[in-house]
Scaffold this motif. Structure first.
Motif, PDB file in Angstrom:
ATOM      1  N   SER A  34       0.386  -5.026  -1.937  1.00  0.00           N
ATOM      2  CA  SER A  34       0.219  -4.210  -2.623  1.00  0.00           C
ATOM      3  C   SER A  34       1.135  -3.482  -3.754  1.00  0.00           C
ATOM      4  O   SER A  34       2.647  -4.378  -2.683  1.00  0.00           O
ATOM      5  N   GLU A  35       0.947  -4.226  -4.828  1.00  0.00           N
ATOM      6  CA  GLU A  35       2.034  -3.496  -5.743  1.00  0.00           C
ATOM      7  C   GLU A  35       3.115  -2.375  -5.091  1.00  0.00           C
ATOM      8  O   GLU A  35       3.608  -2.225  -5.694  1.00  0.00           O
ATOM      9  N   ALA A  36       2.150  -1.339  -4.901  1.00  0.00           N
ATOM     10  CA  ALA A  36       2.593  -0.198  -4.177  1.00  0.00           C
ATOM     11  C   ALA A  36       3.856  -0.668  -3.602  1.00  0.00           C
ATOM     12  O   ALA A  36       4.942   0.286  -3.356  1.00  0.00           O
ATOM     13  N   GLU A  37       3.226  -0.977  -2.028  1.00  0.00           N
ATOM     14  CA  GLU A  37       4.238  -1.046  -1.032  1.00  0.00           C
ATOM     15  C   GLU A  37       5.755  -1.891  -1.588  1.00  0.00           C
ATOM     16  O   GLU A  37       6.401  -1.809  -1.195  1.00  0.00           O
ATOM     17  N   LEU A  38       5.369  -2.950  -2.788  1.00  0.00           N
ATOM     18  CA  LEU A  38       6.648  -4.519  -3.491  1.00  0.00           C
ATOM     19  C   LEU A  38       7.565  -2.998  -3.989  1.00  0.00           C
ATOM     20  O   LEU A  38       8.595  -2.722  -3.586  1.00  0.00           O
ATOM     21  N   LEU A  39       7.213  -1.962  -4.272  1.00  0.00           N
ATOM     22  CA  LEU A  39       7.606  -0.563  -5.353  1.00  0.00           C
ATOM     23  C   LEU A  39       8.171  -0.060  -4.450  1.00  0.00           C
ATOM     24  O   LEU A  39       9.629   0.160  -4.319  1.00  0.00           O
ATOM     25  N   ALA A  40       7.796   0.140  -3.323  1.00  0.00           N
ATOM     26  CA  ALA A  40       8.631   1.328  -2.434  1.00  0.00           C
ATOM     27  C   ALA A  40       9.226   0.769  -1.993  1.00  0.00           C
ATOM     28  O   ALA A  40      10.440   1.587  -0.932  1.00  0.00           O
ATOM     29  N   THR A  41       9.614  -0.702  -1.303  1.00  0.00           N
ATOM     30  CA  THR A  41      11.010  -0.923  -1.073  1.00  0.00           C
ATOM     31  C   THR A  41      12.046  -1.099  -1.849  1.00  0.00           C
ATOM     32  O   THR A  41      13.481  -1.066  -0.693  1.00  0.00           O
ATOM     33  N   GLN A  42      11.906  -0.045  -2.831  1.00  0.00           N
ATOM     34  CA  GLN A  42      13.425   0.026  -3.448  1.00  0.00           C
ATOM     35  C   GLN A  42      12.888   1.421  -4.020  1.00  0.00           C
ATOM     36  O   GLN A  42      14.199   2.275  -4.441  1.00  0.00           O
ATOM     37  N   LYS A  45      16.634   3.161  -5.027  1.00  0.00           N
ATOM     38  CA  LYS A  45      17.606   3.118  -5.484  1.00  0.00           C
ATOM     39  C   LYS A  45      16.749   2.433  -6.977  1.00  0.00           C
ATOM     40  O   LYS A  45      16.426   1.884  -7.679  1.00  0.00           O
ATOM     41  N   GLY A  46      16.913   3.911  -7.776  1.00  0.00           N
ATOM     42  CA  GLY A  46      15.728   3.750  -8.663  1.00  0.00           C
ATOM     43  C   GLY A  46      14.669   4.156  -9.022  1.00  0.00           C
ATOM     44  O   GLY A  46      14.004   4.338  -9.571  1.00  0.00           O
ATOM     45  N   VAL A  47      14.568   4.311  -7.441  1.00  0.00           N
ATOM     46  CA  VAL A  47      12.591   4.495  -7.509  1.00  0.00           C
ATOM     47  C   VAL A  47      12.473   6.152  -6.773  1.00  0.00           C
ATOM     48  O   VAL A  47      13.273   5.975  -5.436  1.00  0.00           O
ATOM     49  N   GLN A 183      10.161  10.218   1.558  1.00  0.00           N
ATOM     50  CA  GLN A 183      10.662   9.509   0.765  1.00  0.00           C
ATOM     51  C   GLN A 183      10.951   8.009   1.471  1.00  0.00           C
ATOM     52  O   GLN A 183      11.614   6.969   1.321  1.00  0.00           O
ATOM     53  N   SER A 184      10.235   7.869   2.924  1.00  0.00           N
ATOM     54  CA  SER A 184       9.950   6.643   3.615  1.00  0.00           C
ATOM     55  C   SER A 184       8.869   5.944   2.639  1.00  0.00           C
ATOM     56  O   SER A 184       8.971   6.523   2.347  1.00  0.00           O
ATOM     57  N   ALA A 185       8.794   4.369   2.751  1.00  0.00           N
ATOM     58  CA  ALA A 185       8.565   3.495   2.293  1.00  0.00           C
ATOM     59  C   ALA A 185       6.643   2.857   3.010  1.00  0.00           C
ATOM     60  O   ALA A 185       6.069   2.245   3.171  1.00  0.00           O
ATOM     61  N   ASN A 186       6.823   4.074   4.188  1.00  0.00           N
ATOM     62  CA  ASN A 186       5.311   4.268   4.398  1.00  0.00           C
ATOM     63  C   ASN A 186       4.305   4.235   3.645  1.00  0.00           C
ATOM     64  O   ASN A 186       4.228   5.262   4.733  1.00  0.00           O
ATOM     65  N   LEU A 187       3.794   3.524   3.331  1.00  0.00           N
ATOM     66  CA  LEU A 187       2.263   3.589   2.469  1.00  0.00           C
ATOM     67  C   LEU A 187       0.986   3.887   3.373  1.00  0.00           C
ATOM     68  O   LEU A 187       1.304   2.894   4.480  1.00  0.00           O
ATOM     69  N   LYS A 188       0.234   4.060   3.643  1.00  0.00           N
ATOM     70  CA  LYS A 188      -1.211   4.216   4.487  1.00  0.00           C
ATOM     71  C   LYS A 188      -2.085   3.512   3.637  1.00  0.00           C
ATOM     72  O   LYS A 188      -3.175   4.163   2.550  1.00  0.00           O
ATOM     73  N   ILE A 189      -2.234   2.252   2.788  1.00  0.00           N
ATOM     74  CA  ILE A 189      -2.530   0.930   1.991  1.00  0.00           C
ATOM     75  C   ILE A 189      -4.026   0.495   2.669  1.00  0.00           C
ATOM     76  O   ILE A 189      -4.311   0.379   4.390  1.00  0.00           O
ATOM     77  N   ALA A 190      -5.228   1.131   2.302  1.00  0.00           N
ATOM     78  CA  ALA A 190      -6.521   1.118   2.484  1.00  0.00           C
ATOM     79  C   ALA A 190      -6.831  -0.461   2.425  1.00  0.00           C
ATOM     80  O   ALA A 190      -6.323  -0.746   1.203  1.00  0.00           O
ATOM     81  N   ALA A 191      -7.468  -0.669   3.239  1.00  0.00           N
ATOM     82  CA  ALA A 191      -8.084  -2.121   2.887  1.00  0.00           C
ATOM     83  C   ALA A 191      -8.903  -2.004   1.669  1.00  0.00           C
ATOM     84  O   ALA A 191      -9.426  -1.032   1.291  1.00  0.00           O
ATOM     85  N   LYS A 192      -8.594  -3.539   0.810  1.00  0.00           N
ATOM     86  CA  LYS A 192     -10.188  -3.573  -0.268  1.00  0.00           C
ATOM     87  C   LYS A 192     -11.430  -2.990  -0.375  1.00  0.00           C
ATOM     88  O   LYS A 192     -11.864  -4.287   0.484  1.00  0.00           O
ATOM     89  N   PRO A 193     -12.248  -2.476  -1.089  1.00  0.00           N
ATOM     90  CA  PRO A 193     -13.264  -2.080  -0.706  1.00  0.00           C
ATOM     91  C   PRO A 193     -14.442  -3.515  -0.977  1.00  0.00           C
ATOM     92  O   PRO A 193     -13.871  -4.190  -2.217  1.00  0.00           O
ATOM     93  N   ALA A 194     -15.284  -3.929  -0.025  1.00  0.00           N
ATOM     94  CA  ALA A 194     -15.639  -5.654  -0.409  1.00  0.00           C
ATOM     95  C   ALA A 194     -16.804  -5.375  -2.210  1.00  0.00           C
ATOM     96  O   ALA A 194     -17.243  -3.642  -1.687  1.00  0.00           O
ATOM     97  N   LYS A 195     -16.576  -6.029  -2.658  1.00  0.00           N
ATOM     98  CA  LYS A 195     -17.698  -6.312  -3.993  1.00  0.00           C
ATOM     99  C   LYS A 195     -19.001  -6.023  -3.940  1.00  0.00           C
ATOM    100  O   LYS A 195     -19.463  -7.345  -2.959  1.00  0.00           O
ATOM    101  N   ALA A 196     -19.359  -5.064  -4.049  1.00  0.00           N
ATOM    102  CA  ALA A 196     -21.319  -4.613  -3.745  1.00  0.00           C
ATOM    103  C   ALA A 196     -21.695  -5.834  -4.428  1.00  0.00           C
ATOM    104  O   ALA A 196     -22.091  -6.480  -5.954  1.00  0.00           O
TER     105      ALA A 196
END
Length: 362
Positions: A34-42, A45-47, A183-196
């Motif tokens: 996810s974009e949030a996980e990618l951002l959290a790698t920084q 370093k300015g994030v 300030q750790s990068a371990n976000l608990k990313i939820a699975a994308k819900p299936a589209k109804a």
């Protein structure tokens, strides 16, 4: 010898080296995160990670009203809207209870999601904060700092860029006070819900649905109608009463923007996702295809539409107003256009004239 698996940050660096101008959302897709996980790698370093949850998001957006001129950016997979201006404040009036439990509950939620501003141009936003989960401050060297918000799946909901350096101290104070102790990068990313899945047309009481459509007195009642009958939004347009909807070619989005620019016809454009709708009101001047997108590129308004992914367009007529809506190959609404008009005034005849130029579907 054991070869160390490259970290996500290293994989992103390698991707940026290959594709200099890759956007973070596209990089996240390419790397399967996810974009949030990618951002959290920084982080560090300015994030900076801010507190999680919808209450923090409400609080931040309330405080953004102190930042003066901003650029507000909202997007979905195939549309991006960017508006620059100073959001207006306003004191919301509590609505009288109607006695209809569902409507009153909706009203209470809406009042919670009104944060004292953002109603009416230039910065016109409608929030559904309940699904905002992660927030970050991004402070790059030599570029405008921003506040960035994501849902539980790590998908971007909204971004705010500071435009006035003299308000930097207010921005920094906000970040300091709402900084997450973690300030750790371990976000608990939820699975994308299936589209109804869409209900088959045969299960819809089409006669009742069409009757209910004709009884709409305000265009905002449409969302409720769609919910009550359990139809998808595009299905509603397909099952509309005679004359209430017309199918367009997907390419009509270009015609609409080109004609609006040529005629200097003021429009309203709505783009968003399940967490926010952002609205532009005014005239568009410069429209062009660029970078695979069809764009409006004006000083205080940018619209980027990946119209190669558009499947259909529709004119919808409800409560005396005509909107134009475009859906992508997933059946997701990407952008809606209305005529710009003053509250309580009928839509201008010039809008009806513009709609006549749009290519109808064969």
């Amino acid at each position: 010898a054991v070869v160390a698996t490259p970290s996500l940050a290293e994989r992103w660096d390698a991707l940026k080296a290959e594709q200099k101008n890759i956007r973070i959302r596209d990089a996240a897709d390419a790397l399967g995160v996810s974009e949030a996980e990618l951002l959290a790698t920084q982080l560090g370093k300015g994030v900076i990670r801010l507190n999680d949850g919808s209450d923090t998001a409400r609080e931040i957006m309330r405080r953004v009203l102190d930042l003066g001129e901003i650029t507000a950016i909202s997007r979905s997979d195939n549309g991006v809207i960017e508006v620059t201006g100073t959001p207006k404040r306003f004191a919301p009036r509590a609505a009288e209870p109607t006695g209809d439990a569902e409507r009153d509950a909706e009203q209470r939620l809406r009042m919670r999601d009104i944060v004292g501003g953002y109603f009416g141009p230039p910065i016109d936003l409608r929030f559904t904060f309940d699904i905002w989960q992660y927030a970050f401050a991004v402070v790059p060297e030599g570029r405008d700092p921003s506040l960035q918000f994501f849902n539980a799946q790590g998908t971007a909901m909204h971004k705010v860029f500071l435009r006035q350096e003299e308000n930097r101290a207010i921005f920094d104070k906000l970040v300091e006070e709402l900084r997450n102790p973690d300030q750790s990068a371990n976000l608990k990313i939820a699975a994308k819900p299936a589209k109804a899945a869409e209900k088959p047309d045969s299960e819809i009481d089409v006669k009742e649905f069409q009757l209910a459509w004709t009884e709409i007195t305000n265009v905002h009642q449409f969302a409720r109608l769609v919910r009550e009958f359990g139809v998808s939004r595009e299905q509603a347009l397909r099952l509309a009463p005679a004359g209430a909807s017309e199918r367009l070619e997907a390419s009509a989005v270009r015609t609409l923007l080109q004609e609006a620019a040529k005629r200097q016809e003021p429009i309203m454009a709505f783009v968003g996702n399940e967490g926010i709708t952002e609205i532009f009101s005014g005239k568009v001047k410069h429209v062009e295809e660029k970078g695979g997108f069809f764009n409006v590129l004006d000083p205080d308004f940018n619209l980027h539409l990946l119209d190669s992914k558009f499947k259909s367009g529709w004119i919808a007529r409800r409560a005396g107003l005509s909107s134009v809506e475009f859906y992508d190959t997933d059946g997701t609404l990407v952008v809606t256009f209305f005529a710009y008009r003053e509250q309580g005034k009928p839509q201008p005849k010039s809008w009806d004239e513009l709609l006549k130029t749009l290519p109808r579907a064969k």
